[in-house]
Write an enzyme that holds these catalytic residues in place. Structure first.
Site, mmCIF file in Angstrom:
data_model
loop_
_atom_site.group_PDB
_atom_site.id
_atom_site.type_symbol
_atom_site.label_atom_id
_atom_site.label_comp_id
_atom_site.label_asym_id
_atom_site.label_seq_id
_atom_site.Cartn_x
_atom_site.Cartn_y
_atom_site.Cartn_z
ATOM 1 N N HIS A 140 0.347 -0.685 -0.007
ATOM 2 C CA HIS A 140 -0.380 -0.491 0.288
ATOM 3 C C HIS A 140 0.837 1.261 0.073
ATOM 4 O O HIS A 140 -0.122 2.696 -0.038
ATOM 5 C CB HIS A 140 -0.730 -0.113 1.151
ATOM 6 C CG HIS A 140 -0.100 -0.168 2.864
ATOM 7 N ND1 HIS A 140 -0.120 -0.981 3.399
ATOM 8 C CD2 HIS A 140 0.380 1.237 3.003
ATOM 9 C CE1 HIS A 140 0.315 -0.502 4.563
ATOM 10 N NE2 HIS A 140 0.841 0.868 4.354
ATOM 11 N N ASP A 171 0.392 -7.540 1.364
ATOM 12 C CA ASP A 171 0.908 -6.103 1.374
ATOM 13 C C ASP A 171 2.073 -5.978 1.293
ATOM 14 O O ASP A 171 2.855 -5.223 2.705
ATOM 15 C CB ASP A 171 0.056 -6.142 2.550
ATOM 16 C CG ASP A 171 -0.003 -4.529 2.867
ATOM 17 O OD1 ASP A 171 0.829 -3.561 1.383
ATOM 18 O OD2 ASP A 171 -0.229 -3.770 3.871
ATOM 19 N N SER A 249 4.483 2.568 7.998
ATOM 20 C CA SER A 249 4.566 1.499 7.127
ATOM 21 C C SER A 249 5.609 0.698 6.156
ATOM 22 O O SER A 249 6.065 1.667 5.554
ATOM 23 C CB SER A 249 3.358 1.373 6.122
ATOM 24 O OG SER A 249 1.619 1.912 6.853
#
Length: 559
Positions: A140, A171, A249
């Site tokens: 993402h 992911d 992230s």
């Protein structure tokens, strides 16, 4: 007076010790930023001497002072200033230097106006260097990327990166940099084994709140099959109590040996929850990397195309013909497009997968004292691998060897970077339904705001053929020809001129090649739309010009 003074001193000392409680994340930030990142080399020796003098150990000091550099045991007492952290820094600093900041410019498709793209925006996240001149980050973080740049710790240069693979389900994204200068002085991160519960973890990255590297710490709170929000899948995951914020992230999570045990990727934001972060564990990471190395691209995680129910009720087990020593789960439905549909049937009882017995609640043994959902066994396989399944059918035990493949849904959870398909005739905008489309139409709360029929198909419908799509009238661009139809929004198209609509391409071909006098669309709720064929095709040109739409059909649908 002297004894009171000593007592006071001890009181201050005990406070210093309690600041190292691993459950207090804000205090741990200070501990790790001082010890292992910025100031360890300059402050650790002095603070160690001062601290130990106050601890009241002068009697033992002369015996061990010659061996001062070799004193790892005090580290287990949680002391902030002892000399051993210098040794730890030598082990951890190279890993810290392998953590990079990822800058990405995104240009997302506009699913509500599929002939356009949204305004571009920028984001920053984290990543880290692995072997083979490659960098890992989250999928993402680079979704719908236009440009990706990486910046090393302590550097003022941003290097252009190339995206090698994006694993939407897990992911994870794999990047590389062609500039040799980027790789100078960078040691790749080494992967460790799956941690145990209560093992210490340290999350490193570039979250919001500053520009320099950030370190948070915690412990492994839970290991189970988690819902991956970005990929809309369920894979093995770690829950930790270290703070994971926006920008973390893609950053690595290290164990106390300096080995990477996962990638930070999401956190739970809820009024009843605090400090719940999630990490992609090494088995999932290695599966992604090996899949890419084996196939030259990312092929995905295989899934069984079935829906199943637990067999915990004794009367249910008895009715299904199960013996007292047999355990398993019952198949409710089988995806007709899946390869398993050739051998598996509804009401089959799956007893084991690849020789591992499945319990009545759908779990299998994981590690000592732990159980996990049997989908974990499937996710360890690769697309195209074979698996042995033992089932109970009509009180008879059968064994099948099935070929595993990726699972396709009627309403896909993602479009993997492709622009949306569309077709326009007489102002009617036809498109296909996907989760990004629902999110564009109804916002982040689409699971509550979207029509019940769409949500029912999202959760429960299975495709009847490999190329089946759910086609809807997205909106009607108002014109004289479509008077009375203006209120049709997100309504499914079932048939055209009496022929069922299987997908958007078949609908576009049928309309374009129609020689009948009228175009008749059968919509859900027994609603119909009728247009004169010649007038509709002529009006389409004017409507496209009015709304500045370059084409009546998307590139992927053109013959």
């Amino acid at each position: 007076m002297g004894s009171d003074g000593k007592r006071k001193k001890r009181g201050r000392k005990s406070k210093t010790q309690t600041t190292l409680d691993p459950t207090t994340s804000t205090i741990n930030d200070a501990v790790f930023s001082i010890n292992n990142v910025e100031i360890a080399n300059s402050t650790a020796p002095n603070s160690a001497n001062n601290h130990e003098n106050r601890r009241g150990r002068p009697k033992k000091r002369p015996k061990h002072s010659p061996e001062k550099p070799e004193k790892p045991p005090p580290l287990t007492n949680g002391e902030i200033g002892v000399a051993p952290p210098v040794e730890g820094v030598a082990r951890v600093v190279p890993a810290m230097d392998a953590v990079v900041k990822v800058f990405c410019v995104h240009t997302e498709p506009n699913f509500s106006l599929p002939w356009q793209r949204k305004r571009q925006y920028s984001s920053s996240s984290s990543g880290f260097v692995i072997g083979g001149r490659r960098v890992l980050t989250n999928a993402h973080s680079v979704e719908h990327y236009t440009q990706v740049k990486l910046k090393k710790r302590g550097s003022d240069t941003k290097y252009l990166a190339t995206v090698l693979a994006i694993g939407t389900e897990c992911d994870i994204a794999l990047l590389t940099v062609n500039d040799d200068e980027f790789w100078e002085g960078v040691s790749p991160v080494e992967f460790g084994e799956l941690p145990a519960l209560q093992d210490a973890v340290t999350v490193v990255g570039y979250p919001i709140g500053g520009d320099t590297i950030s370190v948070t710490s915690g412990v492994v709170s839970r290991i189970e099959i988690l819902s991956y929000v970005h990929g809309s899948t369920e894979l093995l995951g770690l829950q930790i109590d270290a703070a994971i914020n926006s920008g973390n992230s893609g950053g690595p999570a290290f164990n106390d040996k300096g080995e990477c045990v996962g990638i930070a990727f999401q956190s739970l934001k809820h009024e009843d929850a605090e400090n719940i972060g999630y990490v992609i564990p090494t088995p999932v990471i290695k599966h992604f990397i090996q899949d890419y190395e084996k196939n030259g691209s990312y092929t995905g995680f295989p899934f069984l195309g079935i829906e199943w129910q637990k067999m915990e009720n004794p009367d249910l087990r008895l009715a299904m013909g199960m013996k007292p020593d047999q355990k398993g789960v019952r198949i409710r439905r089988v995806d007709p497009t899946a390869l398993e549909s050739e051998v598996l049937q509804p009401s089959d009882i799956i007893l084991s997968f690849d020789g591992v017995d499945i319990a009545n609640d759908g779990t299998v043994p994981f590690r000592h004292g732990e159980r996990i959902g049997f989908s974990y066994l499937i996710s360890q396989k690769y697309t195209g691998d074979n698996a042995a399944i033992k089932v109970l059918r009509n009180s008879k035990t059968l064994e099948f060897d099935i070929k595993l493949s990726t699972h396709r849904r009627l309403i896909p959870p993602h479009v993997k970077g492709k622009p949306p398909s569309y077709y326009i005739i007489a102002g009617f905008v036809f498109t296909t339904v996907s989760v990004p489309y629902l999110r564009s139409e109804y916002g982040k709360e689409y699971e509550f705001e979207a029509p019940v029929k769409l949500l029912d198909k999202l959760l429960h419908s299975m495709p009847q053929s490999p190329d089946e799509q759910m086609v809807v009238v997205s909106q009607v661009l108002v014109a004289d020809i479509n008077i009375g139809y203006e209120d049709i929004v997100n309504t499914q198209v079932l048939a055209f001129n009496g022929k069922p609509v299987k997908n958007l391409k078949s609908l576009a071909n049928m309309v374009e090649n129609c020689d009948d006098e009228f175009l008749k669309f059968n919509l859900e709720y027994d609603q119909i739309v009728v247009l004169r064929t010649k007038t509709a095709k002529e009006a389409t040109v004017d409507i496209l010009t009015t709304h500045c739409i370059p084409s009546a059909i998307s590139e992927d649908l053109k013959p």
